[in-house]
Design a protein around this motif. Sequence first.
Motif, PDB file in Angstrom:
ATOM      1  N   LEU A 153     -37.172  28.522 -41.648  1.00  0.00           N
ATOM      2  CA  LEU A 153     -37.207  29.965 -41.455  1.00  0.00           C
ATOM      3  C   LEU A 153     -38.465  30.608 -41.984  1.00  0.00           C
ATOM      4  N   ALA A 154     -39.040  30.026 -43.020  1.00  0.00           N
ATOM      5  CA  ALA A 154     -40.223  30.604 -43.644  1.00  0.00           C
ATOM      6  C   ALA A 154     -41.359  30.758 -42.652  1.00  0.00           C
ATOM      7  N   ALA A 155     -41.171  30.191 -41.470  1.00  0.00           N
ATOM      8  CA  ALA A 155     -42.261  30.135 -40.510  1.00  0.00           C
ATOM      9  C   ALA A 155     -42.508  31.415 -39.716  1.00  0.00           C
ATOM     10  N   THR A 156     -41.730  32.491 -39.938  1.00  0.00           N
ATOM     11  CA  THR A 156     -41.999  33.721 -39.184  1.00  0.00           C
ATOM     12  C   THR A 156     -43.415  34.197 -39.491  1.00  0.00           C
ATOM     13  N   LYS A 157     -44.276  34.085 -38.488  1.00  0.00           N
ATOM     14  CA  LYS A 157     -45.707  34.252 -38.743  1.00  0.00           C
ATOM     15  C   LYS A 157     -46.328  35.456 -38.071  1.00  0.00           C
ATOM     16  N   VAL A 158     -45.479  36.255 -37.449  1.00  0.00           N
ATOM     17  CA  VAL A 158     -46.021  37.480 -36.883  1.00  0.00           C
ATOM     18  C   VAL A 158     -45.111  38.603 -37.355  1.00  0.00           C
ATOM     19  N   LYS A 159     -45.756  39.626 -37.928  1.00  0.00           N
ATOM     20  CA  LYS A 159     -44.989  40.687 -38.574  1.00  0.00           C
ATOM     21  C   LYS A 159     -45.133  41.968 -37.773  1.00  0.00           C
ATOM     22  N   LEU A 160     -43.992  42.624 -37.531  1.00  0.00           N
ATOM     23  CA  LEU A 160     -44.040  43.927 -36.863  1.00  0.00           C
ATOM     24  C   LEU A 160     -44.502  44.962 -37.877  1.00  0.00           C
ATOM     25  N   VAL A 161     -45.670  45.537 -37.657  1.00  0.00           N
ATOM     26  CA  VAL A 161     -46.211  46.545 -38.581  1.00  0.00           C
ATOM     27  C   VAL A 161     -45.505  47.869 -38.339  1.00  0.00           C
ATOM     28  N   GLU A 162     -45.472  48.299 -37.075  1.00  0.00           N
ATOM     29  CA  GLU A 162     -44.716  49.517 -36.759  1.00  0.00           C
ATOM     30  C   GLU A 162     -44.477  49.650 -35.258  1.00  0.00           C
ATOM     31  N   LEU A 163     -43.438  50.426 -34.962  1.00  0.00           N
ATOM     32  CA  LEU A 163     -43.175  50.833 -33.579  1.00  0.00           C
ATOM     33  C   LEU A 163     -43.701  52.250 -33.423  1.00  0.00           C
ATOM     34  N   VAL A 164     -44.377  52.491 -32.324  1.00  0.00           N
ATOM     35  CA  VAL A 164     -44.902  53.837 -32.074  1.00  0.00           C
ATOM     36  C   VAL A 164     -44.472  54.271 -30.670  1.00  0.00           C
ATOM     37  N   PRO A 165     -44.401  55.591 -30.434  1.00  0.00           N
ATOM     38  CA  PRO A 165     -44.097  56.028 -29.070  1.00  0.00           C
ATOM     39  C   PRO A 165     -45.236  55.623 -28.138  1.00  0.00           C
ATOM     40  N   PRO A 166     -44.952  55.478 -26.844  1.00  0.00           N
ATOM     41  CA  PRO A 166     -46.044  55.113 -25.935  1.00  0.00           C
ATOM     42  C   PRO A 166     -47.085  56.228 -25.898  1.00  0.00           C
ATOM     43  N   PRO A 167     -48.332  55.895 -25.595  1.00  0.00           N
ATOM     44  CA  PRO A 167     -49.363  56.930 -25.549  1.00  0.00           C
ATOM     45  C   PRO A 167     -48.978  58.010 -24.532  1.00  0.00           C
ATOM     46  N   ALA A 168     -49.150  59.276 -24.917  1.00  0.00           N
ATOM     47  CA  ALA A 168     -48.771  60.369 -24.015  1.00  0.00           C
ATOM     48  C   ALA A 168     -49.730  60.406 -22.832  1.00  0.00           C
ATOM     49  N   ARG A 169     -49.194  60.700 -21.672  1.00  0.00           N
ATOM     50  CA  ARG A 169     -50.058  60.869 -20.501  1.00  0.00           C
ATOM     51  C   ARG A 169     -50.408  62.347 -20.396  1.00  0.00           C
ATOM     52  N   THR A 170     -51.591  62.624 -19.875  1.00  0.00           N
ATOM     53  CA  THR A 170     -52.001  64.022 -19.767  1.00  0.00           C
ATOM     54  C   THR A 170     -51.110  64.736 -18.754  1.00  0.00           C
ATOM     55  N   GLN A 171     -50.894  66.004 -18.992  1.00  0.00           N
ATOM     56  CA  GLN A 171     -50.083  66.829 -18.085  1.00  0.00           C
ATOM     57  C   GLN A 171     -50.663  66.754 -16.675  1.00  0.00           C
ATOM     58  N   GLY A 172     -49.831  66.403 -15.731  1.00  0.00           N
ATOM     59  CA  GLY A 172     -50.319  66.214 -14.372  1.00  0.00           C
ATOM     60  C   GLY A 172     -50.511  67.516 -13.611  1.00  0.00           C
ATOM     61  N   LYS A 173     -51.212  67.406 -12.485  1.00  0.00           N
ATOM     62  CA  LYS A 173     -51.421  68.568 -11.606  1.00  0.00           C
ATOM     63  C   LYS A 173     -50.477  68.480 -10.425  1.00  0.00           C
ATOM     64  N   LYS A 174     -49.823  69.585 -10.102  1.00  0.00           N
ATOM     65  CA  LYS A 174     -49.043  69.675  -8.868  1.00  0.00           C
ATOM     66  C   LYS A 174     -49.970  70.179  -7.777  1.00  0.00           C
ATOM     67  N   ILE A 175     -49.986  69.481  -6.681  1.00  0.00           N
ATOM     68  CA  ILE A 175     -50.869  69.888  -5.596  1.00  0.00           C
ATOM     69  C   ILE A 175     -50.048  70.637  -4.549  1.00  0.00           C
ATOM     70  N   GLU A 176     -50.412  71.896  -4.339  1.00  0.00           N
ATOM     71  CA  GLU A 176     -49.606  72.787  -3.483  1.00  0.00           C
ATOM     72  C   GLU A 176     -50.216  72.914  -2.082  1.00  0.00           C
ATOM     73  N   GLY A 177     -49.526  73.652  -1.237  1.00  0.00           N
ATOM     74  CA  GLY A 177     -50.042  73.967   0.092  1.00  0.00           C
ATOM     75  C   GLY A 177     -49.369  73.162   1.176  1.00  0.00           C
TER      76      GLY A 177
END
Lengths: 327, 258
Positions: free
Chosen positions: B214-238
């Motif tokens: 068991l001592a072999a766990t060799k990758v450590k989760l440092v933290e969980l973060v929310p996914p990067p926010a996407r920029t507010q999109g544009k609605k194309i009208e007409g």
Amino acid sequence: MPDGILVFIEQRQGRLKKSSLEALSEAKRRISEIGGEVAALLVGDKVAGLSAEVAKYGPKKILLAESAELAQYSTEAYAGALADAIKKFSPKFVFAANTAMAKDLIPRVAARMDLPCVSDVVDLSTADGKLIATKPVFSSKAQAKFEFVDGSGFLTLRPNVFARSESQNGASPQTEPVALSPVTVRARVVETHAAEGGKVELGEASIIVSGGRGIKGPENWGVLQNLCDVLGAALGASRAVVDAGWIDHQHQVGQTGRTVSPQLYIACGISGAIQHLAGMSTAKVIVAINKDPEAPIFKLANYGVVGDVLEIVPKLTEEIRRLKESS
Amino acid sequence: MKIAVCVKAVPDTATKIAIAADKTHIEKTGVRFIASPYDEFAIEEALKLKEKLGGETVAFSLGGDEVTDVLRDALARGMDEAVHLKDELFADLDPLSTAKMLALAIANGGFDLILCGQQGVGGDNNQVPSLLAELLNLPQANVVVKLEIENSKFKAEREIEGAHEIVEGSLPVVISAQKGLNEPRYPSIKGVMAARKKEIAVKDAAALNAKEKLAATKVKLVELVPPPARTQGKKIEGDADAQVKELVNLLRSEARVI
């Protein structure tokens, strides 16, 4: 003492995977923080001719693992070759592109070396001299940052995320053969069938045009294929239309389908269920065309067009064709 | 024919994910756990092979209390036995350590075939099947959409980019299932009733003789973060013509992607 980064360069039938060169470029960007040198590994039969292309990306060394047994991919023969190269070069880290081959091969070798692996990495950074790998988890609803406790391990990098950049340094790399240990191959590829459908491969496509229920029926794929053709794009699909039998599973984007990260993703008549978003939310630019203004896909889209796919897409195809012809 | 199936309990894919205060876990309260969708194809394939060739099927799963319902469901579908690898020491194992525990549980069971899902949804590592094959010193075929077993040989069709590979070899083998391999059945009422009476065997680290490894766990989760926010999109009208003109213009001059 392990040092440096070994990059597994994938080829099939003498054709290099573009995403392997992205992994090599990222290794070059990271090497000053990690220490040592970058070596690229080519595995196959008579693949030395690919060295010139690999050399453009500036590895210090190119290791060649060549034999007739390696002409066709098999897990065991390739795992043996990669393990032999690791013993020879003794790297701290092994990088590869997160492809079908790497998903099969890299964990196998990681287990052999008793080292950890982080798959589908979308960002790398360093903190206190330690490499931190970021990957999407829970259908891209979160990202996890992982640290390699002993400062050593394997990473597979998501295609199309890391920039491919040729090296400015003109020094040509040393080429060295890898001495191969004998391997017993118990499972062999006996045939390969090209899958039906698109001309451009989804995973490496820089543009994807994807269709969902809004295309109304399988007879309308031609409408999207025309747009694919003018853009040089790959054809994707939502789970709903794959399950309905409108198109082969090979085209499915999302959970239980492919994860893609193109420059441009055009979602046509796709509502944007979370399972679909899991497979494409790291696309650089997302266009959504859907007649339902409340469709969740619009929350993610950079550009949203509320309208009928079958009316908008042919016009879009014509407009782009006109533009391409005039430029 | 003796078949092992490895199953992972994962949050229902439609669940909202909230990062817990410690930043290295998700909030489990109110989250429904299911078998990772690919594991359902692995279970179904085991059941179909048993129907055809006879033999015995055993489901293995590593995890906390959330595993019980998932293994119960596997029994209800028709698996003969279920083994729950459960120990406080098994919390937060990386894929390599998880595979080591599964390998210990499976190694001396006399299995001809070990089936997994090609990917555990949530962690999305695609690692355990290959890790397990190496640790058990067996051949492997991953992302399989068609499987034939005959006379101690297997023939598997696996998905790669833009093609299918046909892989042949001898048993025992580790196979990971992809969507398309089969159509998973629903548990029958009779199956559900029978599963209630079946016992789920629980094995801890000591039972697996696992303390050291068991001592072999060799990758450590440092933290969980929310996914990067996407920029507010544009609605194309007409109207459609105007929308298309504007979209092409934006893709060309603003986004610079065409």
